[in-house]
Design an enzyme around this catalytic site. Structure first.
Site: not given
Ligand SMILES: Cc1ncc(COP(=O)(O)O)c(C=O)c1O
Length: 447
Positions: A307, A344, A375
């Site tokens: 993210r 989300r 819906c």
């Molecule tokens: C093993 C692992 N690494 C990295 C991430 C990335 O997380 P973020 O996008 O919150 O940095 C996730 C997200 O679920 C994950 O499960």
């Protein structure tokens, strides 16, 4: 009247209060018509050219975030978590910026390989990896596979005919605050094996016994939207102690710690974010202290932000379809997208803001809820936000901070195809992923 309202041309090139750069791409401005532009392209023009809803992705912002990570963590391996958003273009940008790539399925692996990502820079994740996906990963020569269970070791041992590096995923028993659906570091959850458990110890022994599996270290992922860097320091302390135990019990020195992702980003102005400079200091201090205490050599650190690399590069565009004023004073703004392109809100109770993209509103505001077209009563995009009181059907709304876990979580519920992704770069737009057509929707329906 303000000066800006009398002379709208003064706004050109100036950051607008509508577009706070803590949630919008850095290159967000507005033009002489008061329209929001990202990377020099007016969002209203994108809506006209490609339709709505549409995901807009700013390439420069993605690259900028990669560079920020490399600057703050010059000695660490930054492994972009492709689950946040993965297309061939994104995979290429990430690789060009010197990041590795985390994939969590055969599909993501296929995209990465098709984009030309070096297999040695790919890390395969997943709880419950199917045999055929492990087989594809081993055959492709992925750099590391993160083992999630005892059963997986048996499958991998059968598959690996040449040395395969693996990490073992451990849950370190660190319960970070947040939505229960994204707390993955606690002991009682489905990912990995609990640190210190008999199963985790057995997993280490089993991997070490396999002639073609090379245990290089441990992995953990504490959760999502973590803004307190101390949690990562605590993970290091616990995992280094485990490295030292393995060294003592087996005479093997493991060299890597992958701390996972979960770095918090702001979705709305004022939301807390993880401070990368603070994180770098805490990682350094925790490593120094833990390695000194256990007399263990300093392991190589990896981290997997998803993210934090792409969220702020994304903006989603919708067209207002209807406006409904309820007798109790509540106003619903209905748009042509919703939970299909942004699940989300329904999944995690996430909060967003939305602004009018096609003009600079100057009149009074009202408080409204932006709701989707699907819906489901829970199909809401943004609750209780300020919008212009004179908002009309047909106008374009833009929702910032939608680059991560939007396209990748999207569905075609109600028979509505998924939106395109339009990338913007230096004044130009390009359709990276096209809109899903009725033909696409029917292509798997064999009649
Ligand atoms: C093993 C692992 N690494 C990295 C991430 C990335 O997380 P973020 O996008 O919150 O940095 C996730 C997200 O679920 C994950 O499960």
């Amino acid at each position: 009247m303000t000066l800006l309202e009398i002379f709208p041309s003064l706004r050109s090139g100036m950051p607008s209060p509508r577009v706070d750069t803590s949630v919008w791409p850095c290159e967000t401005h507005y033009d002489e018509l008061g329209r929001i532009t990202v990377a020099g392209v007016a969002l209203a023009d994108i809506a006209d050219q490609y339709g709505t809803p549409t995901y807009v992705l700013d390439e420069t912002e993605v690259r900028r975030r990669c560079r920020t990570y490399r600057k703050h963590f010059p000695d660490a391996e930054i492994i972009y978590a492709g689950k946040a958003l993965l297309t061939r273009s994104v995979a290429r940008w990430i690789a060009e910026e010197g990041l590795s790539l985390d994939v969590c399925s055969g599909g993501e692996l296929a995209i990465a390989l098709a984009a030309g990502v070096d297999p040695a820079r790919i890390v395969l994740h997943g709880t419950g990896k199917p045999f055929c996906e492990l087989e594809a990963a081993v055959a492709a020569g992925v750099g590391r596979i993160v083992v999630d269970s005892l059963a997986e070791i048996t499958l991998l041992a059968a598959l690996a005919t040449a040395p395969q590096q693996v990490l073992l995923r451990l849950s370190p028993g660190i319960d970070v605050p947040g939505h229960p659906a994204v707390r993955t570091g606690a002991t009682d959850q489905k990912f990995g094996l609990p640190l210190g458990s008999a199963q985790a110890r057995e997993a280490v022994e089993r991997v070490l016994r396999q002639p073609n599996l090379r245990l290089v270290g441990f992995h953990c992922h504490l959760g999502s939207q973590i803004h307190d860097p101390d949690f990562y320091g605590e993970a290091i302390r616990r995992l280094v102690a485990e490295l030292a135990r393995v060294r003592h019990d087996h005479g093997v020195t493991l060299t890597e710690l992958d701390l996972g992702g979960g770095h918090a980003v702001a979705y709305r102005r004022g939301d807390p974010e993880l401070n990368l400079a603070e994180l770098a200091d805490i990682i350094d201090d925790a490593l120094d202290a833990a390695c000194a205490r256990t007399h263990h050599p300093r392991p190589h650190i990896a981290m997997e932000p998803g993210r934090a690399i792409v969220a702020h590069a994304g903006v989603t565009l919708y067209r207002v379809m209807a406006i409904k004023h309820i007798d109790n004073g509540h106003t619903y703004v209905i748009v042509d997208g919703g939970m299909n392109d942004n699940p989300r809100v329904a999944l995690y109770d996430a909060r967003y803001d939305a602004v009018v993209a096609s003009r600079h509103p100057t009149g009074p505001h009202l408080t409204a809820t932006v709701a989707g077209r699907y819906c489901e009563a829970g199909d809401i995009l943004a609750r209780d936000i300020r919008l212009p009181a004179d908002l009309r059907p047909g106008e374009v709304l833009a929702v910032p901070s939608t680059g991560a876990y939007h396209h990748s979580l999207a569905s075609s519920y109600n028979g509505v195809g998924r939106p395109p992704i339009v990338s913007v770069y230096e004044g130009r737009s390009r359709e990276m992923v096209r809109r899903e057509t009725y033909g696409d929707l029917m292509s798997r329906d064999l009649g």
